[in-house]
Design an enzyme around this catalytic site. Structure first.
Site, PDB file in Angstrom:
ATOM      1  N   ASP A   1     -28.481 -45.838 -16.848  1.00  0.00           N
ATOM      2  CA  ASP A   1     -28.111 -44.423 -16.877  1.00  0.00           C
ATOM      3  C   ASP A   1     -27.477 -44.004 -18.199  1.00  0.00           C
ATOM      4  O   ASP A   1     -27.102 -44.849 -19.023  1.00  0.00           O
ATOM      5  CB  ASP A   1     -27.166 -44.101 -15.706  1.00  0.00           C
ATOM      6  CG  ASP A   1     -26.183 -45.230 -15.403  1.00  0.00           C
ATOM      7  OD1 ASP A   1     -25.844 -45.994 -16.329  1.00  0.00           O
ATOM      8  OD2 ASP A   1     -25.760 -45.356 -14.253  1.00  0.00           O
TER       9      ASP A   1
ATOM     10  N   ASN B   1     -17.887 -45.529  -4.056  1.00  0.00           N
ATOM     11  CA  ASN B   1     -18.517 -44.690  -3.018  1.00  0.00           C
ATOM     12  C   ASN B   1     -19.909 -45.210  -2.633  1.00  0.00           C
ATOM     13  O   ASN B   1     -20.658 -44.520  -1.959  1.00  0.00           O
ATOM     14  CB  ASN B   1     -18.601 -43.235  -3.493  1.00  0.00           C
ATOM     15  CG  ASN B   1     -19.490 -43.068  -4.723  1.00  0.00           C
ATOM     16  OD1 ASN B   1     -20.096 -44.024  -5.200  1.00  0.00           O
ATOM     17  ND2 ASN B   1     -19.564 -41.846  -5.240  1.00  0.00           N
TER      18      ASN B   1
ATOM     19  N   HIS C   1     -22.385 -45.973  -4.791  1.00  0.00           N
ATOM     20  CA  HIS C   1     -23.503 -45.622  -5.676  1.00  0.00           C
ATOM     21  C   HIS C   1     -24.012 -46.844  -6.437  1.00  0.00           C
ATOM     22  O   HIS C   1     -23.280 -47.790  -6.686  1.00  0.00           O
ATOM     23  CB  HIS C   1     -23.158 -44.451  -6.613  1.00  0.00           C
ATOM     24  CG  HIS C   1     -22.220 -44.742  -7.744  1.00  0.00           C
ATOM     25  ND1 HIS C   1     -21.356 -43.803  -8.255  1.00  0.00           N
ATOM     26  CD2 HIS C   1     -22.000 -45.856  -8.499  1.00  0.00           C
ATOM     27  CE1 HIS C   1     -20.678 -44.325  -9.258  1.00  0.00           C
ATOM     28  NE2 HIS C   1     -21.048 -45.573  -9.423  1.00  0.00           N
TER      29      HIS C   1
ATOM     30  N   GLU D   1     -25.716 -41.130  -6.430  1.00  0.00           N
ATOM     31  CA  GLU D   1     -24.527 -40.867  -5.619  1.00  0.00           C
ATOM     32  C   GLU D   1     -24.892 -40.764  -4.138  1.00  0.00           C
ATOM     33  O   GLU D   1     -26.081 -40.581  -3.808  1.00  0.00           O
ATOM     34  CB  GLU D   1     -23.886 -39.551  -6.081  1.00  0.00           C
ATOM     35  CG  GLU D   1     -23.414 -39.557  -7.526  1.00  0.00           C
ATOM     36  CD  GLU D   1     -22.125 -40.350  -7.746  1.00  0.00           C
ATOM     37  OE1 GLU D   1     -21.838 -41.293  -6.989  1.00  0.00           O
ATOM     38  OE2 GLU D   1     -21.398 -40.022  -8.698  1.00  0.00           O
TER      39      GLU D   1
END
Ligand code: F6R
Length: 259
Positions: A66, A134, A136, A141
């Protein structure tokens, strides 16, 4: 999923370094998927040490997961800069074979170009993944399509907060990133997830023992046949089947030692 629990973060990192080095030794022309973030910093330090001891990167190609939208490769918080400073410039890899999605220009065009580049090289041999608190993977996400390809994603407020520590005080953390998609990641031949520390314990549990759901994107890895999850005792602390994984790993490593 092969779940490897090691007592300390240092040992977990060392195991990840061993696995990446073994991949490069077995297939010098490996196509590696790479990750950034705090967890990976000691991994790259370890790989640089291995390079100084003889490990070659000259044949390898890398694709990073990313990049922040709006940050160019010279921005100190860009992932292109991170990779250059933390790994590429210290090893014998050809910079022409190191790909990070572009954070500049039209994000959709950057994403499509990146996806085409990966397809052009065939599948990723080994994808290294960190894990968001979380759940991801990359910047996919919670709520991301489990069939997604590389595209621009809005970062969750939690992720923006977690990543603020890498930016100077008062500097704005980008709100979107171009990230490899979940389907793109799943096409890797093998996957190595590294997670350390208490902060990751709930996500590790959701990834390995929860339902497969877009609510925890990492849970899709349960569907992949070649995944190793390397974690320290803190990150393993919420696993319901912890003793089982420890016993399975003892048996597996004894078998491997006999080969
Ligand atoms: C970074 C990336 C992210 C991180 C994750 C964990 O390229 O893809 O998924 O791996 O946010 O980050 P740290 O290691 O900083 O906790």
């Amino acid at each position: 999923m092969r779940i490897v629990i090691l007592p300390t973060a240092g040992e977990a990192v060392e195991r990840a370094v061993d696995l990446i080095a073994a991949q490069l030794r077995a297939v010098p022309h490996s196509v590696l998927g790479l990750a950034t973030g705090g967890t990976m910093e000691p991994v790259y330090d370890g790989l640089i040490r291995r390079h100084r001891a003889g490990l070659e990167f000259a044949g390898a190609t890398t694709f990073n997961l990313d990049e922040y939208v709006g940050l160019g490769p010279d921005h100190p918080q860009s992932y292109a800069h991170y990779m250059r400073e933390r790994l590429f410039r210290h090893v014998d890899i050809d910079p022409a074979n190191c790909f990070v999605p572009s954070g500049l220009g039209d994000p959709a065009a950057s994403a499509d170009a990146f996806e085409a580049l990966i397809a052009g090289r065939g599948a990723l041999d080994l994808q290294l993944l960190g894990l968001g608190a979380n759940g991801h993977i990359g910047f996919n996400e919670p709520g991301s399509s489990l069939g997604s390809r590389t595209r621009e994603k809005l970062l969750s407020p939690d992720t923006i907060e977690a990543n603020r520590r890498f930016f100077a005080e008062g500097e704005t953390v980008p709100e979107t990133a171009v990230t490899m998609g979940i389907a793109t990641i799943r096409e890797a031949r093998s996957i190595l997830v590294l997670a350390t520390g208490h902060r990751k314990a709930a996500a590790v549990r959701a990834m390995a023992e929860g339902a497969v759901t877009a609510f925890c994107p990492a849970s899709i890895l349960q569907m992949h046949p070649q995944v190793q999850v390397v974690i320290d005792a803190e990150a393993a602390s919420e696993l319901a089947l912890k003793d089982h994984y420890l016993r399975a790993e003892e048996i597996q490593s004894a078998r491997e030692a006999r080969r």
